[in-house]
Scaffold this motif. Structure first.
Motif, PDB file in Angstrom:
ATOM      1  N   ASN A 196       0.797  -1.210   0.000  1.00 25.47           N
ATOM      2  CA  ASN A 196       0.000   0.000   0.000  1.00 25.47           C
ATOM      3  C   ASN A 196       0.838   1.272   0.000  1.00 25.47           C
ATOM      4  OD1 ASN A 196      -2.278  -1.543   0.071  1.00 25.47           O
ATOM      5  ND2 ASN A 196      -2.713  -1.217   2.228  1.00 25.47           N
ATOM      6  N   TYR A 197       2.128   1.174   0.281  1.00 23.49           N
ATOM      7  CA  TYR A 197       2.990   2.336   0.445  1.00 23.49           C
ATOM      8  C   TYR A 197       4.165   2.273  -0.528  1.00 23.49           C
ATOM      9  CZ  TYR A 197       0.500   3.114   4.854  1.00 23.49           C
ATOM     10  OH  TYR A 197      -0.463   3.343   5.798  1.00 23.49           O
ATOM     11  N   GLY A 198       4.041   2.946  -1.675  1.00 29.83           N
ATOM     12  CA  GLY A 198       5.158   3.029  -2.604  1.00 29.83           C
ATOM     13  C   GLY A 198       5.494   1.705  -3.253  1.00 29.83           C
ATOM     14  N   ALA A 199       4.898   1.439  -4.408  1.00 33.72           N
ATOM     15  CA  ALA A 199       5.097   0.138  -5.053  1.00 33.72           C
ATOM     16  C   ALA A 199       6.558  -0.107  -5.411  1.00 33.72           C
ATOM     17  CB  ALA A 199       4.232   0.047  -6.305  1.00 33.72           C
ATOM     18  N   ALA A 200       7.303   0.939  -5.750  1.00 36.51           N
ATOM     19  CA  ALA A 200       8.718   0.769  -6.088  1.00 36.51           C
ATOM     20  C   ALA A 200       9.632   1.099  -4.913  1.00 36.51           C
ATOM     21  CB  ALA A 200       9.082   1.641  -7.297  1.00 36.51           C
ATOM     22  N   ILE A 201       9.377   2.248  -4.251  1.00 34.43           N
ATOM     23  CA  ILE A 201      10.243   2.693  -3.153  1.00 34.43           C
ATOM     24  C   ILE A 201       9.397   3.265  -2.029  1.00 34.43           C
ATOM     25  CG2 ILE A 201      12.033   4.333  -2.428  1.00 34.43           C
ATOM     26  CD1 ILE A 201      13.156   4.254  -5.229  1.00 34.43           C
ATOM     27  N   GLN A 202       9.725   2.849  -0.805  1.00 36.17           N
ATOM     28  CA  GLN A 202       9.188   3.475   0.397  1.00 36.17           C
ATOM     29  C   GLN A 202      10.354   3.921   1.256  1.00 36.17           C
ATOM     30  OE1 GLN A 202       6.756   2.380   4.485  1.00 36.17           O
ATOM     31  NE2 GLN A 202       6.510   1.051   2.711  1.00 36.17           N
ATOM     32  N   VAL A 203      10.390   5.197   1.617  1.00 34.69           N
ATOM     33  CA  VAL A 203      11.483   5.719   2.441  1.00 34.69           C
ATOM     34  C   VAL A 203      10.892   6.464   3.624  1.00 34.69           C
ATOM     35  CG1 VAL A 203      11.704   7.807   1.010  1.00 34.69           C
ATOM     36  CG2 VAL A 203      13.589   7.116   2.494  1.00 34.69           C
ATOM     37  N   LYS A 204      11.480   6.205   4.819  1.00 32.57           N
ATOM     38  CA  LYS A 204      11.014   6.864   6.034  1.00 32.57           C
ATOM     39  C   LYS A 204      12.204   7.440   6.797  1.00 32.57           C
ATOM     40  CE  LYS A 204       6.787   4.197   6.863  1.00 32.57           C
ATOM     41  NZ  LYS A 204       6.010   3.426   7.857  1.00 32.57           N
ATOM     42  N   GLY A 205      12.159   8.749   7.029  1.00 33.48           N
ATOM     43  CA  GLY A 205      13.107   9.386   7.928  1.00 33.48           C
ATOM     44  C   GLY A 205      14.479   9.675   7.370  1.00 33.48           C
ATOM     45  N   ASN A 206      14.745   9.334   6.131  1.00 32.33           N
ATOM     46  CA  ASN A 206      16.058   9.563   5.532  1.00 32.33           C
ATOM     47  C   ASN A 206      15.907  10.291   4.199  1.00 32.33           C
ATOM     48  OD1 ASN A 206      17.862   8.079   7.431  1.00 32.33           O
ATOM     49  ND2 ASN A 206      16.562   6.355   6.804  1.00 32.33           N
ATOM     50  N   ASP A 207      17.019  10.827   3.707  1.00 36.86           N
ATOM     51  CA  ASP A 207      17.021  11.468   2.402  1.00 36.86           C
ATOM     52  C   ASP A 207      16.947  10.418   1.297  1.00 36.86           C
ATOM     53  OD1 ASP A 207      17.276  13.878   3.662  1.00 36.86           O
ATOM     54  OD2 ASP A 207      19.413  14.077   3.302  1.00 36.86           O
ATOM     55  N   LEU A 208      16.309  10.787   0.191  1.00 36.80           N
ATOM     56  CA  LEU A 208      16.247   9.930  -0.988  1.00 36.80           C
ATOM     57  C   LEU A 208      16.613  10.762  -2.203  1.00 36.80           C
ATOM     58  CD1 LEU A 208      15.452   7.301  -2.473  1.00 36.80           C
ATOM     59  CD2 LEU A 208      13.092   8.149  -2.521  1.00 36.80           C
ATOM     60  N   THR A 209      17.608  10.306  -2.959  1.00 39.95           N
ATOM     61  CA  THR A 209      18.032  10.980  -4.191  1.00 39.95           C
ATOM     62  C   THR A 209      17.866  10.027  -5.362  1.00 39.95           C
ATOM     63  OG1 THR A 209      19.629  12.362  -3.008  1.00 39.95           O
ATOM     64  CG2 THR A 209      19.927  12.128  -5.384  1.00 39.95           C
ATOM     65  N   ILE A 210      17.166  10.484  -6.393  1.00 44.78           N
ATOM     66  CA  ILE A 210      16.910   9.674  -7.588  1.00 44.78           C
ATOM     67  C   ILE A 210      17.439  10.427  -8.798  1.00 44.78           C
ATOM     68  CG2 ILE A 210      15.127   8.684  -9.061  1.00 44.78           C
ATOM     69  CD1 ILE A 210      13.421   8.451  -6.476  1.00 44.78           C
ATOM     70  N   ALA A 229       2.442  -0.087  -9.314  1.00 45.15           N
ATOM     71  CA  ALA A 229       1.048   0.049  -8.900  1.00 45.15           C
ATOM     72  C   ALA A 229       0.884  -0.200  -7.407  1.00 45.15           C
ATOM     73  CB  ALA A 229       0.175  -0.922  -9.686  1.00 45.15           C
ATOM     74  N   ALA A 230       0.309   0.787  -6.726  1.00 39.38           N
ATOM     75  CA  ALA A 230      -0.143   0.618  -5.348  1.00 39.38           C
ATOM     76  C   ALA A 230      -1.659   0.667  -5.389  1.00 39.38           C
ATOM     77  CB  ALA A 230       0.424   1.724  -4.459  1.00 39.38           C
ATOM     78  N   THR A 231      -2.259  -0.496  -5.542  1.00 45.09           N
ATOM     79  CA  THR A 231      -3.696  -0.539  -5.859  1.00 45.09           C
ATOM     80  C   THR A 231      -4.453  -1.544  -5.008  1.00 45.09           C
ATOM     81  OG1 THR A 231      -3.210  -2.092  -7.654  1.00 45.09           O
ATOM     82  CG2 THR A 231      -3.386   0.233  -8.237  1.00 45.09           C
ATOM     83  N   ASN A 232      -4.093  -1.654  -3.726  1.00 45.99           N
ATOM     84  CA  ASN A 232      -4.841  -2.521  -2.820  1.00 45.99           C
ATOM     85  C   ASN A 232      -6.221  -1.927  -2.572  1.00 45.99           C
ATOM     86  OD1 ASN A 232      -5.904  -3.956  -0.647  1.00 45.99           O
ATOM     87  ND2 ASN A 232      -3.899  -4.280   0.290  1.00 45.99           N
ATOM     88  N   ASN A 233      -7.235  -2.597  -3.040  1.00 45.14           N
ATOM     89  CA  ASN A 233      -8.594  -2.071  -2.933  1.00 45.14           C
ATOM     90  C   ASN A 233      -9.168  -2.195  -1.528  1.00 45.14           C
ATOM     91  OD1 ASN A 233      -8.434  -1.563  -5.653  1.00 45.14           O
ATOM     92  ND2 ASN A 233      -9.578  -3.398  -6.242  1.00 45.14           N
ATOM     93  N   GLU A 234      -8.538  -3.009  -0.661  1.00 44.90           N
ATOM     94  CA  GLU A 234      -9.083  -3.258   0.665  1.00 44.90           C
ATOM     95  C   GLU A 234      -8.578  -2.254   1.696  1.00 44.90           C
ATOM     96  OE1 GLU A 234      -8.193  -7.277   1.610  1.00 44.90           O
ATOM     97  OE2 GLU A 234      -9.422  -8.108  -0.012  1.00 44.90           O
ATOM     98  N   ASP A 235      -7.562  -1.473   1.369  1.00 41.85           N
ATOM     99  CA  ASP A 235      -7.010  -0.491   2.284  1.00 41.85           C
ATOM    100  C   ASP A 235      -6.547   0.713   1.471  1.00 41.85           C
ATOM    101  OD1 ASP A 235      -6.208   0.707   4.590  1.00 41.85           O
ATOM    102  OD2 ASP A 235      -4.588  -0.693   5.055  1.00 41.85           O
ATOM    103  N   ILE A 236      -6.343   1.854   2.113  1.00 42.33           N
ATOM    104  CA  ILE A 236      -5.893   3.044   1.397  1.00 42.33           C
ATOM    105  C   ILE A 236      -4.467   2.856   0.911  1.00 42.33           C
ATOM    106  CG2 ILE A 236      -5.417   5.512   1.628  1.00 42.33           C
ATOM    107  CD1 ILE A 236      -7.655   5.651   3.664  1.00 42.33           C
ATOM    108  N   SER A 237      -4.199   3.245  -0.328  1.00 44.37           N
ATOM    109  CA  SER A 237      -2.863   3.075  -0.904  1.00 44.37           C
ATOM    110  C   SER A 237      -2.263   4.431  -1.245  1.00 44.37           C
ATOM    111  CB  SER A 237      -2.914   2.186  -2.148  1.00 44.37           C
ATOM    112  OG  SER A 237      -3.800   2.722  -3.116  1.00 44.37           O
ATOM    113  N   TYR A 238      -0.925   4.507  -1.140  1.00 46.63           N
ATOM    114  CA  TYR A 238      -0.203   5.768  -1.283  1.00 46.63           C
ATOM    115  C   TYR A 238       1.012   5.577  -2.182  1.00 46.63           C
ATOM    116  CZ  TYR A 238      -2.650   6.623   3.179  1.00 46.63           C
ATOM    117  OH  TYR A 238      -3.588   6.747   4.179  1.00 46.63           O
TER     118      TYR A 238
END
Length: 199
Positions: free
Chosen positions: A1-15, A24-33
């Motif tokens: 549900n959180y970032g189909a390719a990358i999920q980052v928490k609390g740190n810097d991310l450079t792409i 695709a973040a497409t879980n129909n049973e819960d909110i996706s981001y």
């Protein structure tokens, strides 16, 4: 549900020089981001990268910026194309739910679909926003702001200049190109063929 390719928490991310296609973040049973990226980070830098055909059920077809405060987004020379919303919530190419210092420049947003803000959707009190020399083309929403929606009522240090808005559409809402509740100054920009039910 959180970032189909990358999920980052609390740190810097450079792409840099990267491509994100059909994530695709497409879980129909819960909110996706975040169809491609979910960022709850100190800093997010994106340069010379492409986001194509990413989809989300709820928030941010390409990128979702979470509610941590005083963060930085720098996006330069990148493209965001064919972002897809599969549910009925917000969608948007980049969904911003935090007090980010934001610079978006020399980038393109094309054929993204959302409820509000086909390319960019701001839903926080934002300290600083610079949107300069970008192209917003053929983005569509069912609500407000075919290209950009400033849902928040407070944006400090907003600079928008040298942008192109072409054929963006708010099918049932306001602001074919831009919808805002905040003070807005747009300089040296071009608006062509944008449309909305209510202007």
């Amino acid at each position: 549900n959180y970032g189909a390719a990358i999920q980052v928490k609390g740190n810097d991310l450079t792409i840099i020089n990267s491509t994100f296609i059909n994530n695709a973040a497409t879980n129909n049973e819960d909110i996706s981001y975040g169809g491609a990226i979910y960022a709850n980070a100190s800093g997010l830098i994106i340069s010379n990268s492409s986001f194509i055909g990413n989809k989300v059920h709820d928030y941010g077809s390409h990128i979702y910026l979470s509610e941590n405060t005083q963060n930085i987004l720098i996006c330069n020379e990148s493209s965001f194309t064919d972002g897809i919303l599969t549910g009925t919530l917000q969608g948007s190419g980049i969904y911003i739910l935090s007090d980010y210092n934001i610079t978006i420049s020399n980038s393109s947003f094309t054929n993204n679909v959302a409820v509000n803000g086909g390319a960019l959707d701001f839903n926080a009190i934002v300290s600083k926003v610079e949107i300069i020399n970008n192209k917003f083309v053929n983005n569509h929403v069912t609500g407000n702001g075919g290209a950009i929606a400033f849902i928040t009522s407070t944006i400090n240090g907003l600079i928008m200049a040298n942008n192109t808005y072409d054929s963006n559409n708010a099918n049932y809402g306001n602001g074919g190109a831009i919808y805002t509740n905040a003070k807005l100054n747009e300089e040296n920009s071009t608006f062509t063929g944008n449309s909305a039910i209510n202007g």
